[in-house]
Design a protein around this motif. Structure first.
Motif, PDB file in Angstrom:
ATOM      1  N   THR A  36       0.892  -1.257   0.106  1.00 37.23           N
ATOM      2  CA  THR A  36       0.066   0.099   0.206  1.00 37.23           C
ATOM      3  C   THR A  36       0.843   1.298  -0.158  1.00 37.23           C
ATOM      4  O   THR A  36       2.102   1.378   0.312  1.00 37.23           O
ATOM      5  N   GLY A  37       0.271   2.281  -0.523  1.00 37.74           N
ATOM      6  CA  GLY A  37       1.113   3.459  -0.379  1.00 37.74           C
ATOM      7  C   GLY A  37       1.944   3.950  -1.381  1.00 37.74           C
ATOM      8  O   GLY A  37       2.648   4.913  -1.497  1.00 37.74           O
ATOM      9  N   ASP A  39       0.773   3.302  -4.927  1.00 38.22           N
ATOM     10  CA  ASP A  39      -0.089   3.378  -6.370  1.00 38.22           C
ATOM     11  C   ASP A  39       0.299   2.138  -6.972  1.00 38.22           C
ATOM     12  O   ASP A  39       0.234   0.835  -6.451  1.00 38.22           O
ATOM     13  N   ILE A  55      -2.254  -2.210  -3.693  1.00 36.76           N
ATOM     14  CA  ILE A  55      -3.393  -1.754  -3.438  1.00 36.76           C
ATOM     15  C   ILE A  55      -3.309  -0.204  -3.314  1.00 36.76           C
ATOM     16  O   ILE A  55      -2.768   0.398  -2.218  1.00 36.76           O
ATOM     17  N   PRO A  57      -4.586   3.834  -3.265  1.00 33.22           N
ATOM     18  CA  PRO A  57      -5.507   4.489  -2.632  1.00 33.22           C
ATOM     19  C   PRO A  57      -7.030   4.689  -3.066  1.00 33.22           C
ATOM     20  O   PRO A  57      -7.904   4.682  -2.336  1.00 33.22           O
ATOM     21  N   VAL A  64     -10.615  -5.153  -3.568  1.00 33.52           N
ATOM     22  CA  VAL A  64      -9.941  -5.515  -2.628  1.00 33.52           C
ATOM     23  C   VAL A  64     -10.338  -7.029  -2.261  1.00 33.52           C
ATOM     24  O   VAL A  64      -9.587  -8.046  -2.219  1.00 33.52           O
ATOM     25  N   ARG A  83       3.769  -1.512   4.099  1.00 33.41           N
ATOM     26  CA  ARG A  83       2.785  -0.117   4.211  1.00 33.41           C
ATOM     27  C   ARG A  83       3.622   0.799   4.002  1.00 33.41           C
ATOM     28  O   ARG A  83       4.587   1.217   4.919  1.00 33.41           O
ATOM     29  N   GLN A  88      -5.486   3.588   4.090  1.00 36.08           N
ATOM     30  CA  GLN A  88      -5.741   2.155   3.582  1.00 36.08           C
ATOM     31  C   GLN A  88      -6.225   1.260   4.689  1.00 36.08           C
ATOM     32  O   GLN A  88      -6.023  -0.152   4.289  1.00 36.08           O
ATOM     33  N   ALA A  91      -8.863  -1.174   3.889  1.00 41.01           N
ATOM     34  CA  ALA A  91      -8.591  -2.364   2.598  1.00 41.01           C
ATOM     35  C   ALA A  91      -7.652  -3.389   3.249  1.00 41.01           C
ATOM     36  O   ALA A  91      -8.022  -4.721   2.776  1.00 41.01           O
ATOM     37  N   VAL A  92      -6.529  -2.872   3.952  1.00 39.64           N
ATOM     38  CA  VAL A  92      -5.751  -4.221   4.583  1.00 39.64           C
ATOM     39  C   VAL A  92      -6.440  -4.889   5.445  1.00 39.64           C
ATOM     40  O   VAL A  92      -6.340  -6.052   5.497  1.00 39.64           O
TER      41      VAL A  92
END
Length: 132
Positions: A36-37, A39, A55, A57, A64, A83, A88, A91-92
């Motif tokens: 994540t983070g 893009d 994943i 944003p 997901v 991360r 997010q 999502a996580v």
């Protein structure tokens, strides 16, 4: 040169070299990592030589959930989470819940990214009281 090669040679790559190296050391080549983070940036999985579920944003919870189903159907082993930055959480949380995984705790923190190993969630077993 490919896009990945050009992107990795940029300044972002220098910032992510440590987390990529630790990801490579903490996982095996047949494992998948969720990131994540970043893009759609391929820098971390490219440098670590790992497959990744990115994943971004803007990913909806439905996306997901669908990704979790695809990973499960493919028999992919999601064993780590990177991360970068914050956000997010929903999502996580959904991804880990759908795959029956839980964090094992941070293994490495570098340049605003945290690498966490994942393990199957163990359900507690009910035990009958001892008779006697």
């Amino acid at each position: 040169a490919s896009f990945c090669d050009l992107h990795v040679k940029g300044t972002q790559a220098g910032q992510l070299r440590e987390i990529s190296a630790q990801l490579q050391a903490q996982t095996s080549a047949d494992e998948v990592v969720a990131i994540t983070g970043q893009d759609w940036s391929p820098v971390i999985p490219y440098q670590a030589g790992r497959r990744a579920l990115m994943i971004p944003p803007f990913a909806t919870l439905d996306v997901v959930r669908a990704n979790a189903r695809e990973l499960r159907a493919a028999g992919a082993k999601l064993t780590a989470l990177v991360r970068c930055g914050t956000g997010q959480e929903d999502a996580v949380r959904l991804l880990l819940s759908e795959l029956g995984l839980q964090p094992q705790g941070p293994r490495w923190v570098a340049d605003g990214c945290t690498l966490t190993r994942l393990a199957p969630r163990h359900m507690g077993t009910l035990q009958s009281p001892a008779k006697g």
